[in-house]
Structures are given as C-alpha cells and as structure tokens.
Design a protein around this motif. Sequence first.
Motif, PDB file in Angstrom:
ATOM      1  N   GLN A   1      27.212  48.516  27.011  1.00  0.00           N
ATOM      2  CA  GLN A   1      28.086  49.356  26.409  1.00  0.00           C
ATOM      3  C   GLN A   1      29.520  48.877  26.130  1.00  0.00           C
ATOM      4  OE1 GLN A   1      27.750  53.429  27.853  1.00  0.00           O
ATOM      5  NE2 GLN A   1      25.559  53.159  28.315  1.00  0.00           N
ATOM      6  N   LEU A   2      29.458  47.853  26.796  1.00  0.00           N
ATOM      7  CA  LEU A   2      31.126  47.200  26.645  1.00  0.00           C
ATOM      8  C   LEU A   2      31.117  46.998  25.010  1.00  0.00           C
ATOM      9  CD1 LEU A   2      31.259  44.926  29.917  1.00  0.00           C
ATOM     10  CD2 LEU A   2      32.575  47.066  29.406  1.00  0.00           C
ATOM     11  N   PRO A   3      32.450  46.677  24.416  1.00  0.00           N
ATOM     12  CA  PRO A   3      32.742  46.213  23.165  1.00  0.00           C
ATOM     13  C   PRO A   3      32.252  45.013  23.106  1.00  0.00           C
ATOM     14  CG  PRO A   3      34.647  47.320  24.251  1.00  0.00           C
ATOM     15  CD  PRO A   3      33.908  47.189  25.130  1.00  0.00           C
ATOM     16  N   PRO A   4      31.766  44.308  22.014  1.00  0.00           N
ATOM     17  CA  PRO A   4      30.924  43.257  21.598  1.00  0.00           C
ATOM     18  C   PRO A   4      31.703  41.925  22.245  1.00  0.00           C
ATOM     19  CG  PRO A   4      30.729  44.403  19.800  1.00  0.00           C
ATOM     20  CD  PRO A   4      31.677  45.330  20.835  1.00  0.00           C
ATOM     21  N   GLY A   5      33.051  41.949  22.020  1.00  0.00           N
ATOM     22  CA  GLY A   5      33.877  40.684  22.493  1.00  0.00           C
ATOM     23  C   GLY A   5      34.093  40.554  23.951  1.00  0.00           C
TER      24      GLY A   5
ATOM     25  N   LEU B   1      35.747  45.034  34.159  1.00  0.00           N
ATOM     26  CA  LEU B   1      35.615  45.323  35.623  1.00  0.00           C
ATOM     27  C   LEU B   1      36.185  46.629  35.811  1.00  0.00           C
ATOM     28  CD1 LEU B   1      36.262  41.998  37.491  1.00  0.00           C
ATOM     29  CD2 LEU B   1      33.957  43.209  37.413  1.00  0.00           C
ATOM     30  N   ARG B   2      37.194  47.069  35.273  1.00  0.00           N
ATOM     31  CA  ARG B   2      37.993  48.470  35.353  1.00  0.00           C
ATOM     32  C   ARG B   2      36.821  49.451  34.646  1.00  0.00           C
ATOM     33  NH1 ARG B   2      43.297  48.462  32.848  1.00  0.00           N
ATOM     34  NH2 ARG B   2      43.638  47.276  34.426  1.00  0.00           N
ATOM     35  N   ILE B   3      36.373  49.166  33.736  1.00  0.00           N
ATOM     36  CA  ILE B   3      35.442  50.060  32.619  1.00  0.00           C
ATOM     37  C   ILE B   3      34.278  50.139  33.755  1.00  0.00           C
ATOM     38  CG2 ILE B   3      33.779  50.309  30.844  1.00  0.00           C
ATOM     39  CD1 ILE B   3      35.989  49.034  29.285  1.00  0.00           C
ATOM     40  N   LEU B   4      33.755  49.188  34.293  1.00  0.00           N
ATOM     41  CA  LEU B   4      32.565  49.362  34.869  1.00  0.00           C
ATOM     42  C   LEU B   4      32.530  49.990  36.454  1.00  0.00           C
ATOM     43  CD1 LEU B   4      30.901  46.019  34.173  1.00  0.00           C
ATOM     44  CD2 LEU B   4      30.311  48.035  33.464  1.00  0.00           C
ATOM     45  N   ARG B   5      33.839  49.743  37.022  1.00  0.00           N
ATOM     46  CA  ARG B   5      34.017  50.504  38.334  1.00  0.00           C
ATOM     47  C   ARG B   5      34.148  51.957  38.207  1.00  0.00           C
ATOM     48  NH1 ARG B   5      39.257  48.504  41.049  1.00  0.00           N
ATOM     49  NH2 ARG B   5      40.333  49.430  38.999  1.00  0.00           N
TER      50      ARG B   5
ATOM     51  N   VAL C   1      41.064  35.621  28.341  1.00  0.00           N
ATOM     52  CA  VAL C   1      39.780  35.750  28.907  1.00  0.00           C
ATOM     53  C   VAL C   1      39.738  36.562  30.127  1.00  0.00           C
ATOM     54  CG1 VAL C   1      37.852  34.359  30.065  1.00  0.00           C
ATOM     55  CG2 VAL C   1      38.777  33.629  28.048  1.00  0.00           C
ATOM     56  N   LYS C   2      40.822  36.249  30.927  1.00  0.00           N
ATOM     57  CA  LYS C   2      41.116  36.900  32.294  1.00  0.00           C
ATOM     58  C   LYS C   2      41.352  38.434  31.869  1.00  0.00           C
ATOM     59  CE  LYS C   2      44.335  36.580  36.213  1.00  0.00           C
ATOM     60  NZ  LYS C   2      45.569  36.029  36.696  1.00  0.00           N
ATOM     61  N   THR C   3      42.097  38.782  31.020  1.00  0.00           N
ATOM     62  CA  THR C   3      42.272  39.937  30.647  1.00  0.00           C
ATOM     63  C   THR C   3      41.126  40.885  30.287  1.00  0.00           C
ATOM     64  OG1 THR C   3      44.615  39.543  29.775  1.00  0.00           O
ATOM     65  CG2 THR C   3      43.637  41.546  28.995  1.00  0.00           C
ATOM     66  N   GLN C   4      40.186  40.033  29.426  1.00  0.00           N
ATOM     67  CA  GLN C   4      39.193  41.027  28.980  1.00  0.00           C
ATOM     68  C   GLN C   4      38.181  41.035  30.278  1.00  0.00           C
ATOM     69  OE1 GLN C   4      38.178  42.077  25.742  1.00  0.00           O
ATOM     70  NE2 GLN C   4      40.161  41.941  25.971  1.00  0.00           N
ATOM     71  N   VAL C   5      37.818  40.386  31.148  1.00  0.00           N
ATOM     72  CA  VAL C   5      37.228  40.231  32.312  1.00  0.00           C
ATOM     73  C   VAL C   5      37.809  41.579  33.204  1.00  0.00           C
ATOM     74  CG1 VAL C   5      36.555  39.104  34.474  1.00  0.00           C
ATOM     75  CG2 VAL C   5      36.327  37.845  32.490  1.00  0.00           C
ATOM     76  N   LYS C   6      38.918  41.387  33.651  1.00  0.00           N
ATOM     77  CA  LYS C   6      39.405  42.446  34.197  1.00  0.00           C
ATOM     78  C   LYS C   6      39.267  43.731  33.606  1.00  0.00           C
ATOM     79  CE  LYS C   6      43.758  42.110  36.649  1.00  0.00           C
ATOM     80  NZ  LYS C   6      45.314  41.843  36.737  1.00  0.00           N
ATOM     81  N   LYS C   7      39.516  43.862  32.405  1.00  0.00           N
ATOM     82  CA  LYS C   7      39.376  45.247  31.573  1.00  0.00           C
ATOM     83  C   LYS C   7      37.773  45.629  31.702  1.00  0.00           C
ATOM     84  CE  LYS C   7      42.870  45.119  27.921  1.00  0.00           C
ATOM     85  NZ  LYS C   7      43.053  45.146  26.866  1.00  0.00           N
TER      86      LYS C   7
END
Length: 194
Positions: A135-139, A176-180, A168-174
Amino acid sequence: MARTNYSIFSDTELMALVRENDERAFQEIYQRFFPVLYMHTQKRIADAELVKDLLQDIFTSIWKNRKTLHIEQSVSAYIYAAVRFKVINIYQQQQHLTKYLDSLEDFMNREEPVQADFLVRQKDLSSLIEQEVAQLPPGMRRIFMMSRFEQLSHKEIAASLELSEQTVKTQVKKALRILRKRLPLFSFLFLLLR
C-alpha cells in the motif's frame, strides 16, 4: 486590518478560540507547548521520531475533538496528562513485547517439534507485512523493498535508481514511519530488524 497577536491570550482563552475553529489560536497552543513537551518526553523515550509522532497524535486529537473537548483543569495539565498517558502506553507495549519475545525464545528452545506452528506464524506475519508494504506509494515501495528485502545499502539503491543517498534515506524513513502506524508493534520490529 491588524492581525491579532495571539501570544497575549491565556491558554484558556486560546482553547475557547480553538473550539470556534480558530486555526491561529491552535497554532499558538502548538507553538507554546510542543518544544517543552518534546524535551520533556525525549528524556523518557530516546527515539526522536517516536516522540514527534506521539506529540503529533496528541495535538491532532485536540484539533479533531475541539468541539467536544472538556478541559476541567488547565490546558497545560491536560496536555501533560495526555503525554504521560501515551508514554505509559509505550512502556506497557514494550514490556508486553519483551515478555512475548522471552516466551517465544522459550518456546523455540523446547524439545517438542514446533516447526509447523512457527512456519504458520511466520507466514501470517510475512503476509501482513507484504499487504502493508504493497500500500506504500510506488516509488517509496520500490526503495523500501530494495532496502529491506534485497538487503541493498542506501548507496547501492541510490546508484541503481539514479537518486541521491539522502532521497533514499528519506524514503526508507518515511516508509518505516507509515508502517509503524499500520502494523502491530511486533510486526513492525520484525520488519525494522530485517
């Protein structure tokens, strides 16, 4: 027309204005309390992102419930009590998680055959994680999967997708925040520690 100086209002006056949908009054309350609450809460919870999310939830709740919110004591007492409640909840979740992990370790160390049960639980957990990641945005999803499932470093992902490492770092962090917010705590930790 002169703009109202909201800093001269008391907390109680500001809350009365908030109940009347005054966004600038709400911003004033946010600016008064957020920095102090952030420092106060970070003494108890080391994770800065978790602290920000916790405080954001409290202020979002105040705004959403502004019409029905009855603050019997002072505004500051109400907000501090809300923070204390959230922090206690986090501690309790962590204690439950620790107990669960301890019992899981004990369960895994038994002599009895537990492989089938473990595989079923692992499959359920993986399925839940896959549903939420999908469900995350494609990119963001692509970057996240390369990081967590293909075990690529941020540098490798950046080179592969022709992006900056910071992106890349920002996208991974975002992600993780959504999934948390979407996954149960154990599932999220499983994903975080991959």
